[in-house]
Motif scaffolding. Structure first.
Motif, mmCIF file in Angstrom:
data_model
loop_
_atom_site.group_PDB
_atom_site.id
_atom_site.type_symbol
_atom_site.label_atom_id
_atom_site.label_comp_id
_atom_site.label_asym_id
_atom_site.label_seq_id
_atom_site.Cartn_x
_atom_site.Cartn_y
_atom_site.Cartn_z
ATOM 1 N N VAL A 38 -33.817 -40.309 -7.218
ATOM 2 C CA VAL A 38 -34.952 -39.419 -7.462
ATOM 3 C C VAL A 38 -35.799 -40.065 -8.543
ATOM 4 O O VAL A 38 -35.296 -40.384 -9.625
ATOM 5 C CB VAL A 38 -34.488 -38.018 -7.909
ATOM 6 C CG1 VAL A 38 -35.694 -37.165 -8.313
ATOM 7 C CG2 VAL A 38 -33.707 -37.334 -6.801
ATOM 8 N N ARG A 40 -39.353 -39.930 -10.873
ATOM 9 C CA ARG A 40 -40.488 -39.124 -11.358
ATOM 10 C C ARG A 40 -41.763 -39.929 -11.218
ATOM 11 O O ARG A 40 -41.852 -41.053 -11.710
ATOM 12 C CB ARG A 40 -40.270 -38.702 -12.806
ATOM 13 C CG ARG A 40 -41.377 -37.808 -13.362
ATOM 14 C CD ARG A 40 -41.109 -37.444 -14.810
ATOM 15 N NE ARG A 40 -42.210 -36.698 -15.401
ATOM 16 C CZ ARG A 40 -42.356 -35.388 -15.331
ATOM 17 N NH1 ARG A 40 -41.439 -34.667 -14.703
ATOM 18 N NH2 ARG A 40 -43.384 -34.783 -15.893
ATOM 19 N N HIS A 46 -41.204 -35.132 -8.402
ATOM 20 C CA HIS A 46 -39.967 -35.893 -8.286
ATOM 21 C C HIS A 46 -39.763 -36.278 -6.825
ATOM 22 O O HIS A 46 -39.559 -35.415 -5.973
ATOM 23 C CB HIS A 46 -38.792 -35.071 -8.802
ATOM 24 C CG HIS A 46 -38.940 -34.698 -10.252
ATOM 25 N ND1 HIS A 46 -39.614 -33.554 -10.640
ATOM 26 C CD2 HIS A 46 -38.533 -35.313 -11.386
ATOM 27 C CE1 HIS A 46 -39.592 -33.471 -11.960
ATOM 28 N NE2 HIS A 46 -38.949 -34.524 -12.432
ATOM 29 N N GLU A 68 -37.204 -30.739 -10.334
ATOM 30 C CA GLU A 68 -36.270 -31.860 -10.300
ATOM 31 C C GLU A 68 -34.906 -31.457 -9.735
ATOM 32 O O GLU A 68 -34.279 -32.218 -8.989
ATOM 33 C CB GLU A 68 -36.083 -32.448 -11.698
ATOM 34 C CG GLU A 68 -35.184 -33.678 -11.722
ATOM 35 C CD GLU A 68 -35.048 -34.289 -13.099
ATOM 36 O OE1 GLU A 68 -34.376 -35.335 -13.222
ATOM 37 O OE2 GLU A 68 -35.609 -33.722 -14.067
ATOM 38 N N ARG A 72 -33.099 -33.312 -6.635
ATOM 39 C CA ARG A 72 -31.766 -33.931 -6.741
ATOM 40 C C ARG A 72 -30.799 -33.324 -5.720
ATOM 41 O O ARG A 72 -29.910 -34.009 -5.219
ATOM 42 C CB ARG A 72 -31.227 -33.792 -8.163
ATOM 43 C CG ARG A 72 -32.033 -34.605 -9.175
ATOM 44 C CD ARG A 72 -31.307 -34.859 -10.476
ATOM 45 N NE ARG A 72 -32.104 -35.728 -11.336
ATOM 46 C CZ ARG A 72 -32.186 -37.049 -11.220
ATOM 47 N NH1 ARG A 72 -31.478 -37.660 -10.281
ATOM 48 N NH2 ARG A 72 -32.934 -37.752 -12.038
#
Length: 264
Positions: A38, A40, A46, A68, A72
């Motif tokens: 992942v 940014r 993300h 986020e 994830r």
């Protein structure tokens, strides 16, 4: 009621049975990547990446989210795939895809569909007998209805049996109005929770933190669980319920994170 998001994802209002059969015959793609990350981006989103390359949605948009934790979770789904990639085991990915690709342009239609469920909600239809089931419905569904009546300022009409009842139009309009500010991702998750539970009120209580995922799911299956206790469980039905629970939990996770509650 039909599953609107499945129709949107398919690109049309196809027969859901035919669509399911077609998907079951489709050969699954092979896993072509080793690592999932992942990253940014400069815009703060993300993005999920496979071997450093960004994942695209089914509509060829970038699979990138502001949240986020959800990104994830999606990365975890991709990382958990074996030799083949099975979308059925990736509910977070599927919800994110439709939220990015389709819901922004059809948000009103999706919200209308949730509100339509509220007008014909599972919680309105009560058993006449046996008394043990009547008492269980009252005990589990009653507090949810009381919360919803206080939250949206009105009273719902209940019925015994399956004959439809008409709810107050002003009350349903207030429920619909409450959906208007929702961003595409939580709106998509709310719709998934609604269709899987058969209840917009349970899904709304889940979204607003009134119920946990376990509580909302158990409330959706009061009748079925009572029947299982008395007549036993069908293995095929149990497998289907487990699959739907996986999707429901994904929707609940999205609703919790988008509401700032973190993982449930």
């Amino acid at each position: 009621m039909r599953d609107l998001l499945s129709d949107i994802e398919a690109g049309s209002t196809v027969d859901p049975v035919k669509r399911a059969r077609a998907l079951s015959r489709r050969e699954l793609p092979k896993r072509f990547y080793k690592e999932v990350q992942v990253a940014r981006q400069d815009d703060g989103l993300h993005a999920v990446q496979l071997d450093g390359r960004p994942v695209k949605t089914t509509g060829r948009n970038l699979l990138a989210l502001a949240e986020e934790e959800i990104a994830r979770g999606i990365a975890g789904e991709w990382d958990a795939q074996g030799k083949e990639i099975d979308p059925a085991t990736m509910p977070l990915t599927r919800i994110a895809n439709v939220a990015i690709d389709a819901v922004p342009e059809r948000a009103g239609e999706v919200a209308d569909d949730v509100a339509a469920y509220a007008g014909n909600d599972l919680l309105f239809y009560r058993a006449e007998t046996p008394q043990s089931l009547v008492e269980r419905q009252n005990a589990i569904w009653g507090p949810v209805l009381s919360w919803a009546e206080a939250r949206f300022g009105g009273r719902f009409v209940l019925a015994e049996g399956v004959m439809p009842v008409r709810q107050d139009a002003a009350l349903l309009a207030r429920i619909r109005e409450a959906l208007s500010p929702l961003a595409p991702l939580p709106l998509a998750a709310l719709h998934v929770a609604t269709t899987l539970s058969g209840s917009a009120l349970l899904a709304l209580a889940l979204m607003e933190g009134e119920l946990s995922a376990d509580e909302a799911w158990a409330a959706a299956f009061v009748d079925e669980d009572w029947n299982i206790e008395h007549w036993g469980e069908d293995p095929e039905a149990a497998a289907l319920r487990a699959s739907r629970r996986r999707d429901f939990d994904a929707a609940a996770l999205i609703l919790n994170v988008c509401a700032g509650r973190g993982l449930d």
